[in-house]
Design a protein around this motif. Structure first.
Motif, PDB file in Angstrom:
ATOM      1  N   ILE A   1       0.843  -1.199   0.000  1.00 41.96           N
ATOM      2  CA  ILE A   1       0.000   0.000   0.000  1.00 41.96           C
ATOM      3  C   ILE A   1       0.876   1.246   0.000  1.00 41.96           C
ATOM      4  O   ILE A   1       0.614   2.206  -0.723  1.00 41.96           O
ATOM      5  CB  ILE A   1      -0.985  -0.019   1.186  1.00 41.96           C
ATOM      6  N   ARG A   2       1.952   1.226   0.798  1.00 43.46           N
ATOM      7  CA  ARG A   2       2.883   2.360   0.809  1.00 43.46           C
ATOM      8  C   ARG A   2       3.463   2.574  -0.576  1.00 43.46           C
ATOM      9  O   ARG A   2       3.520   3.701  -1.079  1.00 43.46           O
ATOM     10  CB  ARG A   2       4.010   2.127   1.822  1.00 43.46           C
ATOM     11  N   GLU A   3       3.893   1.501  -1.222  1.00 44.64           N
ATOM     12  CA  GLU A   3       4.480   1.622  -2.561  1.00 44.64           C
ATOM     13  C   GLU A   3       3.454   2.087  -3.588  1.00 44.64           C
ATOM     14  O   GLU A   3       3.802   2.823  -4.513  1.00 44.64           O
ATOM     15  CB  GLU A   3       5.125   0.300  -2.985  1.00 44.64           C
ATOM     16  N   LEU A   4       2.194   1.709  -3.421  1.00 45.49           N
ATOM     17  CA  LEU A   4       1.142   2.222  -4.290  1.00 45.49           C
ATOM     18  C   LEU A   4       1.024   3.739  -4.094  1.00 45.49           C
ATOM     19  O   LEU A   4       0.841   4.488  -5.049  1.00 45.49           O
ATOM     20  CB  LEU A   4      -0.192   1.523  -3.975  1.00 45.49           C
ATOM     21  N   GLY A   5       1.183   4.190  -2.854  1.00 44.72           N
ATOM     22  CA  GLY A   5       1.209   5.625  -2.576  1.00 44.72           C
ATOM     23  C   GLY A   5       2.350   6.314  -3.299  1.00 44.72           C
ATOM     24  O   GLY A   5       2.182   7.404  -3.855  1.00 44.72           O
ATOM     25  N   VAL A   6       3.504   5.673  -3.323  1.00 42.55           N
ATOM     26  CA  VAL A   6       4.653   6.233  -4.040  1.00 42.55           C
ATOM     27  C   VAL A   6       4.334   6.331  -5.536  1.00 42.55           C
ATOM     28  O   VAL A   6       4.694   7.320  -6.194  1.00 42.55           O
ATOM     29  CB  VAL A   6       5.934   5.402  -3.800  1.00 42.55           C
ATOM     30  N   ASP A   7       3.639   5.329  -6.046  1.00 45.31           N
ATOM     31  CA  ASP A   7       3.244   5.376  -7.459  1.00 45.31           C
ATOM     32  C   ASP A   7       2.446   6.646  -7.760  1.00 45.31           C
ATOM     33  O   ASP A   7       2.671   7.305  -8.770  1.00 45.31           O
ATOM     34  CB  ASP A   7       2.419   4.152  -7.847  1.00 45.31           C
ATOM     35  N   TYR A   8       1.514   6.990  -6.872  1.00 43.76           N
ATOM     36  CA  TYR A   8       0.724   8.210  -7.065  1.00 43.76           C
ATOM     37  C   TYR A   8       1.557   9.468  -6.819  1.00 43.76           C
ATOM     38  O   TYR A   8       1.410  10.459  -7.519  1.00 43.76           O
ATOM     39  CB  TYR A   8      -0.509   8.210  -6.157  1.00 43.76           C
TER      40      TYR A   8
ATOM     41  N   ALA B   1       3.840   9.629  -9.931  1.00 42.76           N
ATOM     42  CA  ALA B   1       3.210   9.341 -11.238  1.00 42.76           C
ATOM     43  C   ALA B   1       3.963   8.238 -11.977  1.00 42.76           C
ATOM     44  O   ALA B   1       4.401   8.398 -13.106  1.00 42.76           O
ATOM     45  CB  ALA B   1       3.116  10.606 -12.084  1.00 42.76           C
ATOM     46  N   ARG B   2       4.103   7.114 -11.313  1.00 44.03           N
ATOM     47  CA  ARG B   2       4.808   6.000 -11.940  1.00 44.03           C
ATOM     48  C   ARG B   2       3.877   4.782 -12.044  1.00 44.03           C
ATOM     49  O   ARG B   2       2.807   4.762 -11.437  1.00 44.03           O
ATOM     50  CB  ARG B   2       6.091   5.652 -11.180  1.00 44.03           C
ATOM     51  N   ASN B   3       4.307   3.801 -12.795  1.00 45.59           N
ATOM     52  CA  ASN B   3       3.542   2.560 -12.991  1.00 45.59           C
ATOM     53  C   ASN B   3       2.121   2.814 -13.475  1.00 45.59           C
ATOM     54  O   ASN B   3       1.175   2.134 -13.056  1.00 45.59           O
ATOM     55  CB  ASN B   3       3.540   1.709 -11.712  1.00 45.59           C
ATOM     56  N   GLY B   4       1.970   3.819 -14.321  1.00 45.20           N
ATOM     57  CA  GLY B   4       0.672   4.100 -14.919  1.00 45.20           C
ATOM     58  C   GLY B   4      -0.294   4.878 -14.044  1.00 45.20           C
ATOM     59  O   GLY B   4      -1.437   5.107 -14.435  1.00 45.20           O
ATOM     60  N   LYS B   5       0.137   5.296 -12.874  1.00 42.44           N
ATOM     61  CA  LYS B   5      -0.732   6.067 -11.976  1.00 42.44           C
ATOM     62  C   LYS B   5      -0.574   7.558 -12.261  1.00 42.44           C
ATOM     63  O   LYS B   5       0.531   8.027 -12.528  1.00 42.44           O
ATOM     64  CB  LYS B   5      -0.381   5.805 -10.506  1.00 42.44           C
TER      65      LYS B   5
ATOM     66  N   GLN C   1      -3.354   9.469   1.412  1.00 41.76           N
ATOM     67  CA  GLN C   1      -4.360   8.520   1.915  1.00 41.76           C
ATOM     68  C   GLN C   1      -3.755   7.123   2.051  1.00 41.76           C
ATOM     69  O   GLN C   1      -3.979   6.433   3.057  1.00 41.76           O
ATOM     70  CB  GLN C   1      -5.563   8.451   0.973  1.00 41.76           C
ATOM     71  N   LEU C   2      -2.986   6.721   1.053  1.00 40.95           N
ATOM     72  CA  LEU C   2      -2.382   5.398   1.079  1.00 40.95           C
ATOM     73  C   LEU C   2      -1.275   5.307   2.118  1.00 40.95           C
ATOM     74  O   LEU C   2      -1.135   4.290   2.809  1.00 40.95           O
ATOM     75  CB  LEU C   2      -1.877   5.032  -0.321  1.00 40.95           C
ATOM     76  N   TYR C   3      -0.477   6.361   2.279  1.00 40.77           N
ATOM     77  CA  TYR C   3       0.557   6.370   3.313  1.00 40.77           C
ATOM     78  C   TYR C   3      -0.082   6.250   4.705  1.00 40.77           C
ATOM     79  O   TYR C   3       0.422   5.530   5.562  1.00 40.77           O
ATOM     80  CB  TYR C   3       1.400   7.647   3.268  1.00 40.77           C
ATOM     81  N   ILE C   4      -1.177   6.965   4.912  1.00 39.83           N
ATOM     82  CA  ILE C   4      -1.866   6.892   6.205  1.00 39.83           C
ATOM     83  C   ILE C   4      -2.373   5.482   6.461  1.00 39.83           C
ATOM     84  O   ILE C   4      -2.207   4.938   7.553  1.00 39.83           O
ATOM     85  CB  ILE C   4      -3.006   7.933   6.283  1.00 39.83           C
ATOM     86  N   LYS C   5      -2.966   4.882   5.438  1.00 41.71           N
ATOM     87  CA  LYS C   5      -3.473   3.520   5.608  1.00 41.71           C
ATOM     88  C   LYS C   5      -2.324   2.565   5.939  1.00 41.71           C
ATOM     89  O   LYS C   5      -2.442   1.741   6.855  1.00 41.71           O
ATOM     90  CB  LYS C   5      -4.204   3.063   4.355  1.00 41.71           C
ATOM     91  N   ALA C   6      -1.217   2.685   5.220  1.00 43.44           N
ATOM     92  CA  ALA C   6      -0.060   1.827   5.486  1.00 43.44           C
ATOM     93  C   ALA C   6       0.487   2.070   6.889  1.00 43.44           C
ATOM     94  O   ALA C   6       0.846   1.129   7.603  1.00 43.44           O
ATOM     95  CB  ALA C   6       1.021   2.053   4.435  1.00 43.44           C
ATOM     96  N   ALA C   7       0.544   3.335   7.298  1.00 43.90           N
ATOM     97  CA  ALA C   7       1.025   3.672   8.643  1.00 43.90           C
ATOM     98  C   ALA C   7       0.116   3.070   9.708  1.00 43.90           C
ATOM     99  O   ALA C   7       0.589   2.527  10.704  1.00 43.90           O
ATOM    100  CB  ALA C   7       1.112   5.185   8.804  1.00 43.90           C
ATOM    101  N   GLU C   8      -1.187   3.157   9.497  1.00 51.22           N
ATOM    102  CA  GLU C   8      -2.138   2.582  10.444  1.00 51.22           C
ATOM    103  C   GLU C   8      -1.990   1.065  10.536  1.00 51.22           C
ATOM    104  O   GLU C   8      -2.273   0.470  11.567  1.00 51.22           O
ATOM    105  CB  GLU C   8      -3.568   2.943  10.046  1.00 51.22           C
ATOM    106  N   MET C   9      -1.528   0.446   9.450  1.00 58.41           N
ATOM    107  CA  MET C   9      -1.298  -1.001   9.429  1.00 58.41           C
ATOM    108  C   MET C   9       0.062  -1.372  10.026  1.00 58.41           C
ATOM    109  O   MET C   9       0.404  -2.546  10.117  1.00 58.41           O
ATOM    110  CB  MET C   9      -1.402  -1.524   7.990  1.00 58.41           C
TER     111      MET C   9
END
Length: 113
Positions: free
Chosen positions: A35-42, A45-49, A58-66
């Motif tokens: 999830i953190r890496e998906l956040g990095v994608d956004y 702007a990499r990997n098609g994001k 939002q994704l960093y927060i979710k990963a942090a909460e996990m």
């Protein structure tokens, strides 16, 4: 480990109309690190994001909460600097504390500043 729970300004989508299939969020079933890496994608702007800093946060927060240490440290820095989120030393320290309690030396150092 310190427990981090952030109330985000994520807008919930309305319930699906009858007969429509429920769509799961793209991060469904991913590990905290994924999830953190998906956040990095956004964020980068990499990997098609598309470039989307708020989605990245939002994704960093979710990963942090996990319990993801890097996401906790990153959110601590963001709150300390006011980068993409309101500047808030209390939230910064909460995120740094969570990461430091898992052995993150950079987060522990940030707490001493």
């Amino acid at each position: 480990m310190a427990n981090i729970t952030c109330t985000s300004n994520v807008t919930e989508s309305p319930e699906n109309e009858p007969g429509q299939e429920q769509q799961l969020p793209e991060e469904h079933g991913l590990s905290a690190a994924q999830i953190r890496e998906l956040g990095v994608d956004y964020a980068e702007a990499r990997n098609g994001k598309p470039l989307d800093e708020q989605r990245a946060i939002q994704l960093y927060i979710k990963a942090a909460e996990m319990g993801d240490i890097k996401a906790q440290r990153w959110m601590g820095r963001r709150y300390r600097q006011g980068r993409g989120v309101p500047k808030d030393e209390q939230w910064a320290r909460a995120y740094f504390s969570a990461a430091a309690s898992q052995g993150d030396k950079a987060a522990a150092e940030a707490l001493r500043q």
